[in-house]
Design a protein around this motif. Structure first.
Motif, PDB file in Angstrom:
ATOM      1  N   ARG A 102       0.829  -1.219   0.000  1.00 43.90           N
ATOM      2  CA  ARG A 102       0.000   0.000   0.000  1.00 43.90           C
ATOM      3  C   ARG A 102       0.856   1.258   0.000  1.00 43.90           C
ATOM      4  N   LEU A 105       2.317   1.670  -3.517  1.00 48.15           N
ATOM      5  CA  LEU A 105       1.307   2.119  -4.474  1.00 48.15           C
ATOM      6  C   LEU A 105       0.986   3.598  -4.265  1.00 48.15           C
ATOM      7  N   LEU A 109       1.605   6.423  -7.173  1.00 44.92           N
ATOM      8  CA  LEU A 109       0.520   7.256  -7.687  1.00 44.92           C
ATOM      9  C   LEU A 109       0.820   8.737  -7.469  1.00 44.92           C
ATOM     10  N   LEU A 124      -8.030   4.170  -4.046  1.00 44.58           N
ATOM     11  CA  LEU A 124      -7.093   3.550  -4.982  1.00 44.58           C
ATOM     12  C   LEU A 124      -6.081   2.647  -4.290  1.00 44.58           C
ATOM     13  N   ASP A 127      -7.745  -1.269  -0.698  1.00 43.36           N
ATOM     14  CA  ASP A 127      -8.578  -2.439  -1.015  1.00 43.36           C
ATOM     15  C   ASP A 127      -8.623  -3.406   0.166  1.00 43.36           C
ATOM     16  N   THR A 132      -5.588  -7.521  -4.849  1.00 40.15           N
ATOM     17  CA  THR A 132      -6.070  -6.482  -5.759  1.00 40.15           C
ATOM     18  C   THR A 132      -5.145  -5.280  -5.730  1.00 40.15           C
ATOM     19  N   THR A 133      -4.714  -4.886  -4.531  1.00 40.57           N
ATOM     20  CA  THR A 133      -3.777  -3.767  -4.382  1.00 40.57           C
ATOM     21  C   THR A 133      -2.466  -4.083  -5.086  1.00 40.57           C
ATOM     22  N   ARG A 136      -2.848  -3.875  -8.855  1.00 36.27           N
ATOM     23  CA  ARG A 136      -2.954  -2.485  -9.277  1.00 36.27           C
ATOM     24  C   ARG A 136      -1.578  -1.822  -9.275  1.00 36.27           C
ATOM     25  N   LYS A 139       0.336  -2.951 -12.309  1.00 33.18           N
ATOM     26  CA  LYS A 139      -0.187  -2.341 -13.525  1.00 33.18           C
ATOM     27  C   LYS A 139       0.323  -0.908 -13.680  1.00 33.18           C
ATOM     28  N   TYR A 140       0.292  -0.139 -12.585  1.00 33.10           N
ATOM     29  CA  TYR A 140       0.755   1.247 -12.650  1.00 33.10           C
ATOM     30  C   TYR A 140       2.264   1.315 -12.915  1.00 33.10           C
ATOM     31  N   ASP A 143       2.412   0.709 -16.694  1.00 37.43           N
ATOM     32  CA  ASP A 143       1.810   1.799 -17.464  1.00 37.43           C
ATOM     33  C   ASP A 143       2.626   3.082 -17.409  1.00 37.43           C
TER      34      ASP A 143
END
Length: 355
Positions: A102, A105, A109, A124, A127, A132-133, A136, A139-140, A143
Motif C-alpha cells: 500500500r 502504491l 501514484l 485507490l 482495497d 487487488t492492491t 494495481r 499495472k501502474y 503503465d
C-alpha cells in the motif's frame, strides 16, 4: 580559474546557493553508479532482472549517490502526469506485506500524478483484498514506464517486535521476490547493515540480488586513506565561494574534521555548510577555525564520538582521543551500530607516523 576566483564577488544569496550545492563524489560513487547502471539495463538485456543492494551506515552518502543517479534519469512530465524511468520510495517502519504494498502504491501514484502522497485518493490504495492492491501496483508500474525500482530504508522491513517477526520478514521477502518476477523490473535496495538480514531469510531473494555494495565512511588508518580524505577536503575547499582557501585539507584541520565526523560525509558537509553560511553572512574571506567550532557546537553529527569540540581543543589532545586512536586501527563507530566495528585496511604506514 577567473570564474573560481570571482565567486566571492557574487551576491550573498548566490554564494549561499553555491555553498549548499557543492557536490564532490564519494570515492566509491563511480563504482556504485556503474553497478546501478548494470542493474538498470538488465531489464532489457537479461532473461531475469539483476537486482542489487547498497548497504552502509546512516550518513555514509547513500542518499547522495541515489539522488545523483536519479538526476541522470529524470521523469518525463506530461500535463498532469509523469512517465517515470525510476520509481523511488521509502519503506515504512514496522512494515507488513499489506502495509508495504500500500505504501509503495501510494508513493507511485503520487509521483505519477505530481501530487503529495496524502492527496492520493484512498479508494485507490485501500482495497480489502491485498492481491487487488498488488495487481494495481504492478499495472501502474508497467503503465508509467518504470525501468528501475529503488527502495530506501529497507532495514524497516525488519520488525522491532519480537513476536512473529521472523514470519513477517519471510512474507515480506517473498513479496519482494514475487514483485521482481511479476514485473520484470530490477530493484535496488538501500539500507543500513542491519538490512542484510532480509537476504538471509529466503535464498531465492538473495539469488536475485546479483550485486551488493557496502558504502563506508572515509578512513585515515594509513597514508593512502588519509590522502584520499584530504583530497576530498581540498576539492570541497576549491568549490567554496570565498576569496581565499580555508585550508580544509591541512593535516591538522583534516584531523579535526575527522574527529568531528568519524569520516562520515554527511556530517562533514553539515559542519562545512553551517560554518560557511556564517562566514558568508559575516563577509569573511574564508572559513576560520572559530566558524567550524561554532558549527560543531550548534549541530554535531550523529556519528561523531569526539571528547570535546575538536576545533577548540589543542591538536595533540585531539590526537589522543579514542575516536582518532580507533581510526588509526581501522575502527569506526556509527549511529547504526552498538559499538566500534573493524574495517578491513591495508598494512601500510599508520597516520600517527605521518605527524
Amino acid at each position: 580559474m577567473a570564474e573560481q576566483r570571482n565567486k566571492h564577488l557574487l551576491s550573498e544569496r548566490e554564494r549561499l546557493i553555491l555553498l549548499n550545492n557543492i557536490y564532490i563524489a564519494h570515492p566509491q560513487s563511480q563504482e556504485i553508479l556503474k553497478k546501478m547502471q548494470r542493474a538498470h539495463r538488465s531489464k532489457d538485456i537479461s532473461p531475469e532482472p539483476k537486482s542489487m543492494s547498497i548497504i552502509g551506515p546512516t550518513g555514509s552518502g547513500k542518499s547522495t549517490v541515489i539522488k545523483k543517479y536519479m538526476e541522470q534519469h529524470p521523469p518525463s512530465i506530461k500535463a498532469k502526469s509523469s512517465q517515470l524511468t525510476i520509481f523511488n520510495a521509502v519503506i515504512p517502519s514496522d512494515s507488513t506485506p499489506r502495509k508495504f504494498i500500500r505504501s509503495l502504491l501510494t508513493a507511485l501514484l503520487a509521483q505519477i500524478s505530481n501530487c503529495k502522497p496524502q492527496d492520493v485518493p484512498v479508494n485507490l490504495v485501500n482495497d480489502q483484498d491485498s492481491d487487488t492492491t498488488k495487481l494495481r501496483f504492478y499495472k501502474y508500474l508497467q503503465d508509467s514506464g518504470v525501468e528501475l525500482i529503488i527502495l530506501d530504508e529497507f532495514q524497516h522491513l525488519i520488525s522491532n517486535k519480537t513476536d512473529s517477526s521472523n514470519k513477517v520478514l519471510l512474507e515480506l521477502a517473498k513479496t519482494i521476490k514475487v514483485m521482481i518476477i511479476e514485473t520484470g523490473i530490477p530493484i535496488i535496495m538501500v539500507g543500513t547493515g542491519r538490512a542484510s538480514i532480509v537476504f538471509d531469510v529466503d535464498p531465492e531473494v538473495s539469488r536475485r540480488f546479483h550485486a551488493s555494495v557496502e558504502m563506508r565512511p572515509f578512513m585515515i588508518s594509513d597514508d593512502d586513506n588519509f590522502k584520499t580524505f584530504r583530497k576530498f577536503l581540498a576539492e570541497v575547499d576549491k568549490l567554496m565561494p570565498f576569496e581565499t582557501l580555508s585550508k580544509l585539507a591541512d593535516k591538522e584541520l583534516a584531523i579535526r574534521l575527522y574527529a568531528a565526523s568519524n569520516g562520515f560525509i554527511d556530517d562533514i558537509m553539515r559542519i562545512i555548510h553551517a560554518a560557511g553560511e556564517e562566514a558568508i553572512e559575516e563577509q569573511a574571506s574564508c572559513i576560520s577555525l572559530e566558524y567550524l567550532a561554532e558549527a560543531f557546537e550548534n549541530a554535531p553529527g550523529k556519528n561523531q564520538t569526539a571528547e570535546g569540540n575538536p576545533f577548540r581543543t589543542p591538536i595533540n589532545k585531539v590526537m589522543s582521543w579514542r575516536c582518532i586512536q580507533d581510526a588509526y586501527k581501522g575502527i569506526v563507530t556509527s549511529s547504526d551500530t552498538q559499538g566500534p566495528q573493524k574495517v578491513r585496511r591495508k598494512s601500510t604506514q599508520l597516520l600517527k607516523d605521518i605527524f
